[in-house]
Write an enzyme that holds these catalytic residues in place. Structure first.
Site, PDB file in Angstrom:
ATOM      1  N   HIS A 101       0.838  -1.198   0.000  1.00 54.84           N
ATOM      2  CA  HIS A 101       0.000   0.000   0.000  1.00 54.84           C
ATOM      3  C   HIS A 101       0.878   1.256   0.000  1.00 54.84           C
ATOM      4  O   HIS A 101       1.766   1.388   0.841  1.00 54.84           O
ATOM      5  CB  HIS A 101      -0.925   0.010   1.223  1.00 54.84           C
ATOM      6  CG  HIS A 101      -2.142  -0.851   1.048  1.00 54.84           C
ATOM      7  ND1 HIS A 101      -3.318  -0.623   1.709  1.00 54.84           N
ATOM      8  CD2 HIS A 101      -2.355  -1.939   0.254  1.00 54.84           C
ATOM      9  CE1 HIS A 101      -4.225  -1.522   1.325  1.00 54.84           C
ATOM     10  NE2 HIS A 101      -3.660  -2.340   0.467  1.00 54.84           N
ATOM     11  N   PRO A 116      -4.458   0.799  18.569  1.00 52.27           N
ATOM     12  CA  PRO A 116      -4.156   0.280  17.223  1.00 52.27           C
ATOM     13  C   PRO A 116      -4.321   1.300  16.098  1.00 52.27           C
ATOM     14  O   PRO A 116      -4.021   1.024  14.961  1.00 52.27           O
ATOM     15  CB  PRO A 116      -5.119  -0.885  17.056  1.00 52.27           C
ATOM     16  CG  PRO A 116      -6.164  -0.698  18.076  1.00 52.27           C
ATOM     17  CD  PRO A 116      -5.588   0.112  19.175  1.00 52.27           C
ATOM     18  N   TYR A 170      -9.393   5.650   7.206  1.00 53.23           N
ATOM     19  CA  TYR A 170      -9.557   6.034   8.617  1.00 53.23           C
ATOM     20  C   TYR A 170     -10.602   7.148   8.651  1.00 53.23           C
ATOM     21  O   TYR A 170     -10.396   8.203   8.042  1.00 53.23           O
ATOM     22  CB  TYR A 170      -8.241   6.557   9.189  1.00 53.23           C
ATOM     23  CG  TYR A 170      -7.173   5.512   9.409  1.00 53.23           C
ATOM     24  CD1 TYR A 170      -6.379   5.067   8.354  1.00 53.23           C
ATOM     25  CD2 TYR A 170      -6.947   4.982  10.676  1.00 53.23           C
ATOM     26  CE1 TYR A 170      -5.386   4.118   8.559  1.00 53.23           C
ATOM     27  CE2 TYR A 170      -5.950   4.030  10.885  1.00 53.23           C
ATOM     28  CZ  TYR A 170      -5.178   3.601   9.823  1.00 53.23           C
ATOM     29  OH  TYR A 170      -4.199   2.658  10.032  1.00 53.23           O
ATOM     30  N   LYS A 188       0.814   0.247  15.082  1.00 55.70           N
ATOM     31  CA  LYS A 188       2.193   0.159  15.585  1.00 55.70           C
ATOM     32  C   LYS A 188       2.460  -1.056  16.458  1.00 55.70           C
ATOM     33  O   LYS A 188       3.612  -1.440  16.647  1.00 55.70           O
ATOM     34  CB  LYS A 188       2.525   1.420  16.396  1.00 55.70           C
ATOM     35  CG  LYS A 188       2.657   2.654  15.531  1.00 55.70           C
ATOM     36  CD  LYS A 188       3.786   2.524  14.537  1.00 55.70           C
ATOM     37  CE  LYS A 188       3.581   3.385  13.315  1.00 55.70           C
ATOM     38  NZ  LYS A 188       4.162   2.799  12.111  1.00 55.70           N
TER      39      LYS A 188
HETATM   40  P1  FAS Z   1       0.982 -11.232  22.010  1.00 58.78           P
HETATM   41  O1  FAS Z   1      -0.032 -10.834  23.046  1.00 58.78           O
HETATM   42  O2  FAS Z   1       0.576 -11.284  20.573  1.00 58.78           O
HETATM   43  O3  FAS Z   1       1.571 -12.676  22.350  1.00 58.78           O
HETATM   44  C1  FAS Z   1       1.844 -13.020  23.693  1.00 58.78           C
HETATM   45  C2  FAS Z   1       1.821 -14.546  23.781  1.00 58.78           C
HETATM   46  O4  FAS Z   1       2.217 -14.912  25.113  1.00 58.78           O
HETATM   47  C3  FAS Z   1       0.429 -15.123  23.557  1.00 58.78           C
HETATM   48  O5  FAS Z   1       0.482 -16.183  22.633  1.00 58.78           O
HETATM   49  C4  FAS Z   1      -0.002 -15.604  24.943  1.00 58.78           C
HETATM   50  O6  FAS Z   1      -0.806 -16.759  24.895  1.00 58.78           O
HETATM   51  C5  FAS Z   1       1.339 -15.910  25.585  1.00 58.78           C
HETATM   52  N1  FAS Z   1       1.315 -15.822  27.056  1.00 58.78           N
HETATM   53  C6  FAS Z   1       0.685 -14.904  27.820  1.00 58.78           C
HETATM   54  N2  FAS Z   1       0.905 -15.147  29.124  1.00 58.78           N
HETATM   55  C7  FAS Z   1       1.704 -16.261  29.184  1.00 58.78           C
HETATM   56  C8  FAS Z   1       2.277 -17.004  30.244  1.00 58.78           C
HETATM   57  N3  FAS Z   1       2.069 -16.663  31.512  1.00 58.78           N
HETATM   58  N4  FAS Z   1       3.041 -18.086  29.939  1.00 58.78           N
HETATM   59  C9  FAS Z   1       3.268 -18.421  28.633  1.00 58.78           C
HETATM   60  N5  FAS Z   1       2.744 -17.757  27.581  1.00 58.78           N
HETATM   61  C10 FAS Z   1       1.974 -16.685  27.857  1.00 58.78           C
HETATM   62  N6  FAS Z   1      -1.872  -4.106  16.731  1.00 58.78           N
HETATM   63  C11 FAS Z   1      -1.973  -3.499  15.535  1.00 58.78           C
HETATM   64  O7  FAS Z   1      -0.953  -3.028  15.012  1.00 58.78           O
HETATM   65  N7  FAS Z   1      -3.201  -3.400  14.892  1.00 58.78           N
HETATM   66  C12 FAS Z   1      -4.351  -3.932  15.438  1.00 58.78           C
HETATM   67  O8  FAS Z   1      -5.431  -3.833  14.871  1.00 58.78           O
HETATM   68  C13 FAS Z   1      -4.283  -4.585  16.677  1.00 58.78           C
HETATM   69  N8  FAS Z   1      -5.402  -5.144  17.240  1.00 58.78           N
HETATM   70  C14 FAS Z   1      -5.297  -5.765  18.470  1.00 58.78           C
HETATM   71  C15 FAS Z   1      -6.406  -6.356  19.103  1.00 58.78           C
HETATM   72  C16 FAS Z   1      -6.287  -6.973  20.358  1.00 58.78           C
HETATM   73  C17 FAS Z   1      -7.500  -7.591  21.028  1.00 58.78           C
HETATM   74  C18 FAS Z   1      -5.049  -6.992  21.017  1.00 58.78           C
HETATM   75  C19 FAS Z   1      -4.913  -7.610  22.404  1.00 58.78           C
HETATM   76  C20 FAS Z   1      -3.932  -6.416  20.405  1.00 58.78           C
HETATM   77  C21 FAS Z   1      -4.046  -5.812  19.123  1.00 58.78           C
HETATM   78  N9  FAS Z   1      -2.948  -5.242  18.479  1.00 58.78           N
HETATM   79  C22 FAS Z   1      -3.018  -4.643  17.289  1.00 58.78           C
HETATM   80  C23 FAS Z   1      -1.683  -5.309  19.058  1.00 58.78           C
HETATM   81  C24 FAS Z   1      -1.140  -6.676  18.768  1.00 58.78           C
HETATM   82  O9  FAS Z   1      -1.049  -6.883  17.384  1.00 58.78           O
HETATM   83  C25 FAS Z   1       0.163  -6.752  19.500  1.00 58.78           C
HETATM   84  O10 FAS Z   1       0.942  -5.595  19.321  1.00 58.78           O
HETATM   85  C26 FAS Z   1       0.956  -7.962  19.124  1.00 58.78           C
HETATM   86  O11 FAS Z   1       0.146  -9.092  19.289  1.00 58.78           O
HETATM   87  C27 FAS Z   1       2.192  -7.980  20.028  1.00 58.78           C
HETATM   88  O12 FAS Z   1       2.760  -9.220  19.914  1.00 58.78           O
HETATM   89  P2  FAS Z   1       3.427  -9.906  21.213  1.00 58.78           P
HETATM   90  O13 FAS Z   1       4.221  -8.891  21.943  1.00 58.78           O
HETATM   91  O14 FAS Z   1       4.058 -11.134  20.699  1.00 58.78           O
HETATM   92  O15 FAS Z   1       2.208 -10.237  22.211  1.00 58.78           O
HETATM   93  C1  PHB Z   2      -6.147  -4.079  10.689  1.00 58.12           C
HETATM   94  O1  PHB Z   2      -6.216  -4.336   9.475  1.00 58.12           O
HETATM   95  O2  PHB Z   2      -6.469  -4.898  11.574  1.00 58.12           O
HETATM   96  C2  PHB Z   2      -5.664  -2.716  11.116  1.00 58.12           C
HETATM   97  C3  PHB Z   2      -5.097  -1.876  10.170  1.00 58.12           C
HETATM   98  C4  PHB Z   2      -4.647  -0.613  10.564  1.00 58.12           C
HETATM   99  C5  PHB Z   2      -4.783  -0.226  11.882  1.00 58.12           C
HETATM  100  C6  PHB Z   2      -5.349  -1.076  12.833  1.00 58.12           C
HETATM  101  C7  PHB Z   2      -5.793  -2.328  12.445  1.00 58.12           C
HETATM  102  O3  PHB Z   2      -4.362   1.027  12.263  1.00 58.12           O
END
Ligand code: FAS
Ligand code: PHB
Length: 390
Positions: free
Chosen positions: A73, A293, A201, A297
């Protein structure tokens, strides 16, 4: 007792990417994950990858599907006052672009590569406890009904916001910074073609909306909802109606509706803990910080943390120098705080705040008017959105 050089807690993007980089460098590592691989893959999250994240995935041999299916994009659209305003990211960032490729697919690619290399990921390893994180660190956990002990040189806390790693650091050693937002995002995934070729957005007096995608046949949409809202309280029809109310007519008419595959509400918060290191424990990704989000980032910050930590670990095992590890927290936090500022700014400019009043609404529109008419302002947005160089 098991032994490894680096114990990684969490098999999300941060843990898997760090494991891939370490494995490629011949540094032994074991990932301890409390959920099943299927559960990790079931979570629908991020969708936009910065160039630095793509480069890291390519470096560990996980960009084949990304190159084939990822969507390059060159711009995004801002919708306000009933009109669309395109931000030419490529032009305003000196040629950089973003790649639209779901976090689920990134995680799947990393999992499959790790498994093919025979690297150890212990899924459904519950009740992890981090011991002696100052000197001789160990991780204990329950696996198949018995307690397992994993000795290591370092622990990478990649276990997300609700993980055990950050909580294993004495509160007296940490400073926490937080800003909660009085709303959340209701996300919907559906196998329908996207409303447009690029992300949209939308700022609207009813609230924020985002039109994103996963492919030319799978769309990802969000609408701002009250922080107390639950996905169960929203029918698909109610979602589609609210989404279209918040979009310019020219876009609303392009929205193809269909049954949701997934619907979930994500809370929005800005959060940072300092420092990101305590003894032999290093925090990466959501374990150390959270961004709303809006700026896309979260996943990309996890990747940059991992990059900095990996370089420190490679230097330690290669030259027995601790310089990179000693500098990890400050280096990662400098990038984190820039992303916190950008994500807070995008969120503050595009969302409806209950207490902002008419003056606050006019300020938002003035900000967007200025932004879409100023090359300098569009360059500032573009360089942050595509991601500053690592
Ligand atoms: P993660 O949370 O992805 O991974 C952590 C892992 O650790 C999980 O698999 C979990 O099961 C495991 N874990 C937790 N506790 C543990 C324990 N005690 N023992 C062992 N394992 C354990 N970012 C965006 O850029 N755009 C978005 O739209 C977006 N939407 C999101 C929606 C939600 C609901 C959430 C919660 C986050 C969102 N994010 C988004 C942010 C998301 O993408 C995170 O930045 C990304 O998952 C970060 O990755 P990790 O740091 O690996 O953490
Ligand atoms: C998504 O596609 O999930 C998405 C894209 C851009 C954002 C947040 C979420 O800023």
């Amino acid at each position: 007792m098991m032994r490894t050089q680096v114990a990684i807690v969490g098999a999300g993007p941060a843990g898997l990417l760090l494991g891939a980089l370490l494995g490629q460098a011949g540094i032994d590592n074991v990932i301890v994950e409390r959920s099943s691989a299927a559960h990790v893959l079931s979570r629908i999250r991020a969708g936009v990858l910065e160039r630095g994240t793509v480069d890291l995935l390519r470096r560990v041999g996980c960009a084949v599907r990304l190159d084939a299916e990822g969507l390059i994009h060159e711009g995004i659209d801002l919708a306000f006052d009933g009109a669309l305003h395109r931000i030419d990211l490529k032009h305003h960032s000196g040629g950089r672009t973003v790649t639209v490729y779901g976090q689920t697919e990134v995680t799947r690619d990393l999992m499959e590569a790790r498994s093919a290399l025979g690297q150890q990921t212990l899924y459904e390893a519950t009740d992890a406890v981090l011991h002696d994180i100052g000197e001789k660190p160990r991780v204990t956990f329950q696996k198949d009904g018995r307690e397992v002990e994993l000795a290591c040189d370092f622990i990478a806390g990649c276990d997300g916001f609700h993980g055990v790693s950050r909580q294993s650091i004495p509160a007296s050693a940490l400073r926490q910074f937080e800003r909660a937002y009085p709303f959340g995002w209701l996300g919907l995934l559906a196998d329908v073609p996207p409303a447009g070729d690029e992300l949209i957005y939308a700022r609207h007096e009813r609230g924020f909306a985002l039109c994103s995608m996963r492919s030319s046949s799978r769309s990802r949409y969000y609408v701002q909802v009250d922080a107390s809202d639950r996905a169960e309280g929203w029918s698909d029809d109610a979602f589609w109606d609210e989404l279209r109310r918040r979009l310019p007519e020219s876009v609303a008419g392009q929205v193809t509706t269909g049954p949701s595959i997934e619907k979930s509400v994500a809370a929005l918060r800005s959060f940072v803990v300092e420092p990101l290191r305590h003894g032999a424990l290093f925090l990466c990704g959501d374990a150390g910080h959270i961004v709303p989000p809006t700026g896309a980032k979260g996943l990309n910050l996890a990747a940059s943390d991992v990059h900095y930590l990996f370089e420190g670990l490679r230097e330690f095992y290669g030259e027995r120098s601790t310089g990179g590890l000693d500098a990890y927290s400050a280096k990662a936090l400098a990038r984190v705080w820039n992303a916190e500022r950008f994500s807070w700014w995008m969120t503050s400019t595009l969302h409806r705040f209950p207490d902002q009043g008419e003056f606050g609404q006019r300020l938002q529109l003035a900000e967007l008017d200025y932004l879409t008419q100023s090359d300098a302002a569009m360059s500032a947005l573009a360089e942050n959105y595509v991601g500053l160089p690592l």
